[in-house]
Design a protein around this motif. Sequence first.
Motif, mmCIF file in Angstrom:
data_model
loop_
_atom_site.group_PDB
_atom_site.id
_atom_site.type_symbol
_atom_site.label_atom_id
_atom_site.label_comp_id
_atom_site.label_asym_id
_atom_site.label_seq_id
_atom_site.Cartn_x
_atom_site.Cartn_y
_atom_site.Cartn_z
ATOM 1 N N PHE B 50 0.808 -1.217 0.000
ATOM 2 C CA PHE B 50 0.000 0.000 0.000
ATOM 3 C C PHE B 50 0.841 1.266 0.000
ATOM 4 N N THR B 60 -3.148 7.110 0.906
ATOM 5 C CA THR B 60 -2.574 6.093 1.789
ATOM 6 C C THR B 60 -3.646 5.323 2.545
ATOM 7 N N LYS B 61 -4.836 5.918 2.614
ATOM 8 C CA LYS B 61 -5.912 5.359 3.432
ATOM 9 C C LYS B 61 -5.558 5.380 4.914
ATOM 10 N N LEU B 62 -4.552 6.127 5.232
ATOM 11 C CA LEU B 62 -4.223 6.328 6.649
ATOM 12 C C LEU B 62 -4.949 7.582 7.133
ATOM 13 N N PHE B 79 -13.031 5.525 20.697
ATOM 14 C CA PHE B 79 -12.031 4.805 19.903
ATOM 15 C C PHE B 79 -12.639 3.573 19.254
ATOM 16 N N ASP B 80 -13.471 2.918 19.994
ATOM 17 C CA ASP B 80 -14.114 1.731 19.439
ATOM 18 C C ASP B 80 -14.896 2.097 18.179
ATOM 19 N N THR B 83 -12.545 3.365 15.250
ATOM 20 C CA THR B 83 -11.746 2.346 14.580
ATOM 21 C C THR B 83 -12.626 1.429 13.735
ATOM 22 N N ARG B 84 -13.755 1.062 14.256
ATOM 23 C CA ARG B 84 -14.645 0.206 13.461
ATOM 24 C C ARG B 84 -15.157 0.916 12.239
ATOM 25 N N GLN B 87 -12.326 1.204 9.732
ATOM 26 C CA GLN B 87 -12.008 -0.097 9.153
ATOM 27 C C GLN B 87 -13.064 -0.529 8.145
ATOM 28 N N GLY B 90 -12.302 0.679 4.866
ATOM 29 C CA GLY B 90 -10.952 0.415 4.364
ATOM 30 C C GLY B 90 -9.929 1.464 4.768
ATOM 31 N N ARG B 92 -7.428 3.328 7.765
ATOM 32 C CA ARG B 92 -6.619 2.854 8.897
ATOM 33 C C ARG B 92 -6.276 3.970 9.858
ATOM 34 N N PRO B 93 -6.643 3.817 11.115
ATOM 35 C CA PRO B 93 -6.366 4.870 12.079
ATOM 36 C C PRO B 93 -4.943 4.833 12.621
ATOM 37 N N LEU B 94 -4.276 5.942 12.438
ATOM 38 C CA LEU B 94 -2.956 6.142 13.032
ATOM 39 C C LEU B 94 -3.205 6.958 14.293
ATOM 40 N N LEU B 95 -3.052 6.308 15.427
ATOM 41 C CA LEU B 95 -3.482 6.940 16.670
ATOM 42 C C LEU B 95 -2.418 7.894 17.219
#
Lengths: 332, 332
Positions: B50, B60-62, B79-80, B83-84, B87, B90, B92-95
């Motif tokens: 990726f 980047t989908k980040l 956060f729950d 993140t869900r 996701q 598609g 992505r979580p960069l915390l």
Amino acid sequence: MVATLKDVANKAGVSTSAVSRAFTDGASVSSKMRKKVEKAASELGYSPNFLARSLTTRRTKLIGLVSNNFHNPIFLEVFDLFTRGLQDRGLRPLLVNLSDETNPEQSLQMLRQYSVDGVLVASSTLPPEFSMAFRSKGIPVINTFGRYSSSPEVHVVGIDNVEAGRMAARELAQRNYKAVAFLGGPEIATSTQDRLKGFREEMAKYPLIRISHTFAKEYSFQAGRTEMLRLSKGDVAEAYFCGDDVLSIGVLSAIKDIGLEVPKDIGLIGFNDMKMSSWESISLTTIHQPIQQIINSSIELMVAMFDEPNRYPEARLFPCQIIERGTLRPRL
Amino acid sequence: MVATLKDVANKAGVSTSAVSRAFTDGASVSSKMRKKVEKAASELGYSPNFLARSLTTRRTKLIGLVSNNFHNPIFLEVFDLFTRGLQDRGLRPLLVNLSDETNPEQSLQMLRQYSVDGVLVASSTLPPEFSMAFRSKGIPVINTFGRYSSSPEVHVVGIDNVEAGRMAARELAQRNYKAVAFLGGPEIATSTQDRLKGFREEMAKYPLIRISHTFAKEYSFQAGRTEMLRLSKGDVAEAYFCGDDVLSIGVLSAIKDIGLEVPKDIGLIGFNDMKMSSWESISLTTIHQPIQQIINSSIELMVAMFDEPNRYPEARLFPCQIIERGTLRPRL
DNA sequence: TATTTCTTTGCAACCCGTTGCAAAGAAATC
DNA sequence: GATTTCTTTGCAACGGGTTGCAAAGAAATA
């Protein structure tokens, strides 16, 4: 739009290699050169693209942080410590919420696509195979809070849950409870199994103490409460060892509803020592799990694996500690 | 070590472009070709990188998920859901754990280095300038739980805190309290300021009701408890509007210690309606903030910004709702 | 000053993919 | 069957960096 290395090189009138080196610690650059480059870079607001860099260095500094528990307040502490610890070392947590999934395939593929440098599996309920999947693809993985005995192929950092179970048993015995019970989390969770194992082993030394066990559906307030309400319809034990603090708090709530008093009528010892357990309105006697140390150690081990990918797997176990508060009667 | 596109191309005896296209939706490839490539790919265990892909696609989908609150249990729910939600799309979580930092520079640079597609700032306490810093660098940013009025340049998703303050005031008035107080979080938090503002505005309509306010040092149990204990040394109000649930629980604990009873002697209304507030042992009357909707909407808005980066900034505000439990006396 | 050694610099290939373009192949039309 | 049109494919350049190697420059030695 955003300045690239080439832009900086042009502006400074040097080669791209020179710019690259100026941004690499320990590279061969004169200080004049570095100064010149830095000047141009700051004028352009340049900073290197980590992802492009990772293509050649093979280091992304991304770490997959995988968890399947977003309901237990202890995990907020866990995330806090993990993110800070990683950040302090220049690493970046890519958070993966596993929810009900226990199959590693999807996460594995996704984390590979992002070329993470390593994976931290923060879970006491996932089977060892989960972490193994990463290891077998050559991705450094640490199972934090995992079970060590059954997966010697993977690095585990956490506690000895069996020993913790024994510890709880000794504590209850010392306080002269004659009928005790283990109220665990989900039966399939490795942590629950191990705590029960230790609890029974130790209790076997006290033949006069009656012992039983039961499981809550998950590590949550409602599950604990529900289970205790159910239990109250039958024989209630004198003291309960509860597999988790949030579960304990549910149990406490149920006990109150039944009309019993803690610790007078019934004793309770929890597990984890999350922040909330020390709240004056809760004041739960519990077993402290040193999560700060566990998490630091996990990160350190992960970092060590970068240099030594085939490092022989080890289990790092930290001792737990009883935190005396208000839910057990005094010792003899 | 890990298979690349070139390996697949060699194995399948086709060009790299063909392989690339086989892994791109909607690309021009015959089904024979795709089949051939997929076969080779699966034999090699290939899946596209990726990060390399992002160099050319510029996606980047980040997503940077920035928060400065890792102590309030409500954030575990946040956060729950985040993140869900990410996701599922598609992403992505960069915390990013901001801790005490309020200066955006570091996070900004870091998130730029990782070329995140967007940033979600999940905080009700950060100043608007924080999010602005991202926007001014052209990074899509949403301030979830933020204050809308003062930063019309940035997308805000959340609630109208001023209106929520009014709502609390109306509720207390309707229940005929004659001396009320606002017990907020940190004075500098925008959410606290706004809730207080609304609370006072509405209370101004009831000249017979005495009103005061005070601030806890942070949104936490201990801060609430400490503040209430302090207050108990002076004039105690008949009812408190508390800027947050966890604060409220601290206040409840203090009230109990003082020897007063809720709701008989003193009323309390919280804010957020976190899971814990519904626990039978707490049973807090509170104002529900629809975090599920807020978070979904934040993510949707973020996704929309990918296609339309210069989208005119908007505020999406969701109505709150009183959740009646056991800490206020009945209405008239 | 001439020679040797060490440091700094630039060239060019490479990391792993994507994509515009032109050529090749297949299908449709006459 | 010849011509036109559409689809599929490969070439080669590109995205933003890093790095081995050789050349150039500076410092050390003789």
